[in-house]
Design a protein around this motif. Sequence first.
Motif, short mmCIF file in Angstrom:
data_model
loop_
_atom_site.label_atom_id
_atom_site.label_comp_id
_atom_site.label_asym_id
_atom_site.label_seq_id
_atom_site.Cartn_x
_atom_site.Cartn_y
_atom_site.Cartn_z
N LYS A 68 -52.52 -26.37 2.69
CA LYS A 68 -51.12 -26.12 2.40
C LYS A 68 -50.82 -26.60 0.99
CE LYS A 68 -49.45 -26.60 7.11
NZ LYS A 68 -48.49 -27.27 7.99
N VAL A 69 -50.03 -25.80 0.30
CA VAL A 69 -49.59 -26.13 -1.05
C VAL A 69 -48.12 -25.74 -1.13
CG1 VAL A 69 -49.85 -25.62 -3.50
CG2 VAL A 69 -51.86 -25.66 -2.04
N LYS A 70 -47.30 -26.63 -1.63
CA LYS A 70 -45.89 -26.31 -1.79
C LYS A 70 -45.75 -25.36 -2.99
CE LYS A 70 -41.31 -28.11 -2.30
NZ LYS A 70 -40.43 -29.17 -2.66
N LEU A 71 -45.07 -24.26 -2.77
CA LEU A 71 -44.89 -23.27 -3.82
C LEU A 71 -43.45 -23.26 -4.29
CD1 LEU A 71 -46.88 -20.31 -2.25
CD2 LEU A 71 -47.66 -21.92 -3.99
N ASP A 72 -43.28 -23.01 -5.57
CA ASP A 72 -41.96 -22.78 -6.13
C ASP A 72 -41.70 -21.28 -6.10
OD1 ASP A 72 -41.47 -25.47 -6.72
OD2 ASP A 72 -42.52 -25.32 -8.64
N ARG A 73 -40.46 -20.91 -6.23
CA ARG A 73 -40.05 -19.50 -6.16
C ARG A 73 -40.80 -18.63 -7.17
NH1 ARG A 73 -38.00 -15.93 -3.37
NH2 ARG A 73 -36.21 -14.67 -3.87
N GLU A 74 -41.13 -19.16 -8.32
CA GLU A 74 -41.77 -18.38 -9.38
C GLU A 74 -43.29 -18.30 -9.24
OE1 GLU A 74 -40.09 -21.42 -10.33
OE2 GLU A 74 -38.22 -20.36 -10.04
#
Length: 109
Positions: A46-52
């Motif tokens: 799992k990796v936290k993603l930003d909207r961009e």
Amino acid sequence: MGKSEARVIVRKYFRNNVNNIRDGRCISYGAITGECSAESFIRCGKVKLDREDIILTYSDGFTNLLQEEEFISQILHFEKSEFEQFITEILKKDPKKYGREKTLVIMKK
């Protein structure tokens, strides 16, 4: 050892090597093509993603293209028809450099 020498070794002994048998099973896969037996080779996390953020999963046929500024721009501003046209044109421009098999999955949030 150079990159090309390492690539030959990896392909010969690990990738797509039907003779790489352990415990009676082939343990080499060059690509994930849907076989259930390939599942043990998949690594998850799992990796936290930003909207961009954009996630690319690609085969080695795209390696040279990833060094091209215009390719990166095409990914960042993805439009399917423009991207397909860009790929077609660059393949014509230098088939030896860009003409290998390609698989690309682009994921945007």
